[in-house]
Design a protein around this motif. Sequence first.
Motif, PDB file in Angstrom:
ATOM      1  N   GLY A 118     -19.673 136.736  28.305  1.00  0.00           N
ATOM      2  CA  GLY A 118     -19.835 135.976  27.072  1.00  0.00           C
ATOM      3  C   GLY A 118     -20.182 134.517  27.284  1.00  0.00           C
ATOM      4  N   ALA A 119     -20.253 134.071  28.559  1.00  0.00           N
ATOM      5  CA  ALA A 119     -20.679 132.694  28.817  1.00  0.00           C
ATOM      6  C   ALA A 119     -22.109 132.506  28.315  1.00  0.00           C
ATOM      7  N   GLU A 120     -22.441 131.296  27.906  1.00  0.00           N
ATOM      8  CA  GLU A 120     -23.791 131.033  27.395  1.00  0.00           C
ATOM      9  C   GLU A 120     -24.845 131.368  28.441  1.00  0.00           C
ATOM     10  N   ASP A 121     -24.529 131.058  29.701  1.00  0.00           N
ATOM     11  CA  ASP A 121     -25.405 131.409  30.829  1.00  0.00           C
ATOM     12  C   ASP A 121     -24.532 132.098  31.873  1.00  0.00           C
ATOM     13  N   GLU A 122     -24.463 133.416  31.816  1.00  0.00           N
ATOM     14  CA  GLU A 122     -23.562 134.159  32.704  1.00  0.00           C
ATOM     15  C   GLU A 122     -23.954 134.009  34.167  1.00  0.00           C
ATOM     16  N   GLU A 123     -25.249 133.943  34.449  1.00  0.00           N
ATOM     17  CA  GLU A 123     -25.700 133.791  35.832  1.00  0.00           C
ATOM     18  C   GLU A 123     -25.270 132.435  36.397  1.00  0.00           C
ATOM     19  N   LYS A 124     -25.388 131.406  35.585  1.00  0.00           N
ATOM     20  CA  LYS A 124     -24.968 130.066  36.017  1.00  0.00           C
ATOM     21  C   LYS A 124     -23.447 130.020  36.207  1.00  0.00           C
ATOM     22  N   ALA A 125     -22.696 130.672  35.332  1.00  0.00           N
ATOM     23  CA  ALA A 125     -21.242 130.709  35.465  1.00  0.00           C
ATOM     24  C   ALA A 125     -20.831 131.437  36.742  1.00  0.00           C
ATOM     25  N   ARG A 126     -21.510 132.536  37.045  1.00  0.00           N
ATOM     26  CA  ARG A 126     -21.192 133.285  38.264  1.00  0.00           C
ATOM     27  C   ARG A 126     -21.493 132.451  39.511  1.00  0.00           C
ATOM     28  N   ALA A 127     -22.613 131.723  39.499  1.00  0.00           N
ATOM     29  CA  ALA A 127     -22.965 130.873  40.638  1.00  0.00           C
ATOM     30  C   ALA A 127     -21.943 129.757  40.824  1.00  0.00           C
TER      31      ALA A 127
END
Length: 234
Positions: A118-127
Motif C-alpha cells: 500500500g506504499a505510494e511507491d512499493e518498489e522505492k519502499a522495498r529498496a
Amino acid sequence: MRAENPVFFLDYDGTLAPIAQRPEEAFPHPEAPRVLRALMERHPVYVVTGRRVRGLEPLLPLPGLPVVGGHGLEEGVLFGEVRPLFPVDLGPLRARLPSCPGVRVEDKGFALALHYRGAEDEEKARACLEAWLKAVEGLLEALGLEALPGKKVLELKPKGVDKGQAVLRLLGRHPDHTPVYIGDDTTDEAAFLALRGRGLTFKVGEGPTAAQGRLKDVEEVLAYLQTYLRPTSL
C-alpha cells in the motif's frame, strides 16, 4: 490428493483469508469459520501463521482453535493460554527502526514486521528497507535475529525459527496422522520442505514452490477442506 487420517496445518493470510491492505482488515472467507469448526470435530487442526495468536482472535472467533504464531515463536489456543517459545529482547532494534515512506511497523513483541503493502511507491519502499537492513546487519547478528521476507513485508525474528520447525514439532504429537499443509507465502516454503515425503502440501496461488499441489485461491482452499467433511453434511 487427500489424506486418510489427516492433521491440518493451515496458514491464515492468503489461505483462509484474502490478502488485505492492513493486517487488521484481513477477515476470513465467510465459509472459513464454519468449515474449520466442522474440521476440528473430526481431525486435529492448527493454524500456523506469522501473526500473534492474540492478534488472530478479533478476526477468527473460534475458541479453542490451536494456533502457532510468529512462524513458530509462540503457541496457544484462541481465547485461551498462549506461551512464548523463544523470548527475545527487541529493544535495541526498536531504537533503530527505519524511516522509509510508506513502511508501517507491526510490533509483535517477539518479532517486528515491516509492511510496505500500500506504499505510494512499493518498489522505492522495498529498496529503502534493503538499505536499512544492510545498515543494521551487525545489530541483527548480535541480537540473534534474521530477516524473513514475505509478501510485501520484511519480518525480523529470532534465527532458526520457521514454520518447518514448527510443523515437525506439532507432527510429533500426532504420529499416526498424515500432515496436510496449505499456505501461500514464501514463509510457508520451509514447511513444504520439512514435510516433503511425509504428507500433502499445497501452495495457494502462483509462483515457484516446493509444495506438491496447488490451489488457485482462498475459495479453492475452502472447497478442498470441505472434501474432508463428506459425506457428513455441515
